[in-house]
Design a protein around this motif. Structure first.
Motif, mmCIF file in Angstrom:
data_model
loop_
_atom_site.group_PDB
_atom_site.id
_atom_site.type_symbol
_atom_site.label_atom_id
_atom_site.label_comp_id
_atom_site.label_asym_id
_atom_site.label_seq_id
_atom_site.Cartn_x
_atom_site.Cartn_y
_atom_site.Cartn_z
ATOM 1 N N VAL A 17 -5.024 -7.667 -8.052
ATOM 2 C CA VAL A 17 -5.251 -7.509 -6.613
ATOM 3 C C VAL A 17 -4.014 -7.955 -5.839
ATOM 4 O O VAL A 17 -3.607 -7.311 -4.862
ATOM 5 N N SER A 18 -3.387 -9.045 -6.279
ATOM 6 C CA SER A 18 -2.172 -9.530 -5.629
ATOM 7 C C SER A 18 -1.043 -8.493 -5.728
ATOM 8 O O SER A 18 -0.348 -8.230 -4.746
ATOM 9 N N VAL A 19 -0.881 -7.896 -6.906
ATOM 10 C CA VAL A 19 0.137 -6.848 -7.082
ATOM 11 C C VAL A 19 -0.185 -5.646 -6.199
ATOM 12 O O VAL A 19 0.710 -5.047 -5.585
ATOM 13 N N ALA A 20 -1.463 -5.300 -6.102
ATOM 14 C CA ALA A 20 -1.854 -4.156 -5.271
ATOM 15 C C ALA A 20 -1.536 -4.411 -3.801
ATOM 16 O O ALA A 20 -1.021 -3.532 -3.102
ATOM 17 N N PHE A 21 -1.839 -5.617 -3.300
ATOM 18 C CA PHE A 21 -1.542 -5.924 -1.899
ATOM 19 C C PHE A 21 -0.045 -5.987 -1.632
ATOM 20 O O PHE A 21 0.421 -5.605 -0.560
ATOM 21 N N ALA A 22 0.724 -6.459 -2.594
ATOM 22 C CA ALA A 22 2.169 -6.574 -2.405
ATOM 23 C C ALA A 22 2.867 -5.214 -2.474
ATOM 24 O O ALA A 22 3.974 -5.074 -1.959
ATOM 25 N N ASN A 23 2.237 -4.214 -3.080
ATOM 26 C CA ASN A 23 2.866 -2.900 -3.283
ATOM 27 C C ASN A 23 2.035 -1.780 -2.667
ATOM 28 O O ASN A 23 1.734 -0.784 -3.304
ATOM 29 N N ARG A 24 1.685 -1.954 -1.386
ATOM 30 C CA ARG A 24 0.858 -0.949 -0.706
ATOM 31 C C ARG A 24 1.683 0.194 -0.128
ATOM 32 O O ARG A 24 1.141 1.207 0.279
ATOM 33 N N ASP A 25 2.971 0.063 -0.055
ATOM 34 C CA ASP A 25 3.816 1.090 0.566
ATOM 35 C C ASP A 25 3.739 2.390 -0.232
ATOM 36 O O ASP A 25 3.641 2.396 -1.454
ATOM 37 N N ALA A 26 3.800 3.492 0.490
ATOM 38 C CA ALA A 26 3.731 4.810 -0.144
ATOM 39 C C ALA A 26 5.072 5.162 -0.774
ATOM 40 O O ALA A 26 6.135 4.883 -0.221
ATOM 41 N N VAL A 27 5.000 5.748 -1.944
ATOM 42 C CA VAL A 27 6.191 6.249 -2.638
ATOM 43 C C VAL A 27 5.981 7.723 -2.928
ATOM 44 O O VAL A 27 4.850 8.203 -3.007
ATOM 45 N N THR A 28 7.067 8.450 -3.078
ATOM 46 C CA THR A 28 6.998 9.877 -3.361
ATOM 47 C C THR A 28 7.302 10.094 -4.832
ATOM 48 O O THR A 28 8.342 9.675 -5.333
ATOM 49 N N LEU A 29 6.386 10.738 -5.527
ATOM 50 C CA LEU A 29 6.585 11.090 -6.930
ATOM 51 C C LEU A 29 6.900 12.575 -7.005
ATOM 52 O O LEU A 29 6.186 13.401 -6.444
ATOM 53 N N GLU A 47 2.645 11.845 -2.555
ATOM 54 C CA GLU A 47 2.855 10.490 -2.035
ATOM 55 C C GLU A 47 1.609 9.672 -2.310
ATOM 56 O O GLU A 47 0.490 10.126 -2.075
ATOM 57 N N MET A 48 1.850 8.460 -2.828
ATOM 58 C CA MET A 48 0.727 7.550 -3.104
ATOM 59 C C MET A 48 1.245 6.118 -3.076
ATOM 60 O O MET A 48 2.443 5.889 -3.197
ATOM 61 N N PRO A 49 0.344 5.168 -2.938
ATOM 62 C CA PRO A 49 0.772 3.759 -2.942
ATOM 63 C C PRO A 49 1.371 3.376 -4.295
ATOM 64 O O PRO A 49 0.954 3.874 -5.339
ATOM 65 N N LEU A 50 2.345 2.486 -4.247
ATOM 66 C CA LEU A 50 3.057 2.088 -5.453
ATOM 67 C C LEU A 50 2.135 1.426 -6.471
ATOM 68 O O LEU A 50 2.271 1.645 -7.675
ATOM 69 N N PHE A 51 1.147 0.653 -6.009
ATOM 70 C CA PHE A 51 0.275 -0.021 -6.970
ATOM 71 C C PHE A 51 -0.543 0.989 -7.769
ATOM 72 O O PHE A 51 -0.853 0.749 -8.941
ATOM 73 N N LEU A 52 -0.875 2.138 -7.183
ATOM 74 C CA LEU A 52 -1.585 3.176 -7.944
ATOM 75 C C LEU A 52 -0.681 3.769 -9.021
ATOM 76 O O LEU A 52 -1.147 4.081 -10.123
ATOM 77 N N VAL A 53 0.594 3.907 -8.698
ATOM 78 C CA VAL A 53 1.555 4.413 -9.689
ATOM 79 C C VAL A 53 1.661 3.426 -10.852
ATOM 80 O O VAL A 53 1.630 3.809 -12.026
#
Length: 118
Positions: A17-29, A47-53
């Motif tokens: 959860v901490s990693v997910a909150f820290a990496n919420r910014d969208a990235v382009t794959l 485009e999706m949040p970095l934590f999902l990647v």
């Protein structure tokens, strides 16, 4: 031991959860590099949040590893199945032979009694 497992799983959950909150910014794959995509004419991006990647890559790696290991161990599972079938066949054969020996032994006892009587 159960409580240690719960503490470990809780800590792991908090870490994720901490990693997910820290990496919420969208990235382009992108499916392909830009130069190659321009030549082919196929430029698929998402485009999706970095934590999902990150979590998706972990899950994909685990799945690929599980499938790879399952395929690698096929010969061992097949050999174990053959051995189990062989044990079952030999067990059936042993029971059959014991029954034959018991009936032959009973016949011998009768013959021995008849021999003693005469």
């Amino acid at each position: 031991m159960r409580y240690i497992r719960y503490v470990f799983l809780g800590s792991l959950g908090l870490l994720l959860v901490s990693v997910a909150f820290a990496n919420r910014d969208a990235v382009t794959l992108s499916l392909l590099p830009d130069a190659f995509a321009n030549v082919i004419g196929l430029n698929y991006t998402i485009e999706m949040p970095l934590f999902l990647v990150i979590l998706g890559a972990i899950i994909a790696g685990l799945l690929i590893g599980f499938v790879w290991e399952w395929l690698r161990e096929y010969k061992h599972r097949a050999e174990a199945a053959r051995k189990a079938q062989e044990v079952q066949d030999l067990s059936r054969q042993l029971k059959r032979e014991k029954r034959r020996a018991d009936t032959a032994e009973q016949k011998d006892e009768v013959l021995a009694l008849l021999d003693e009587a005469s």
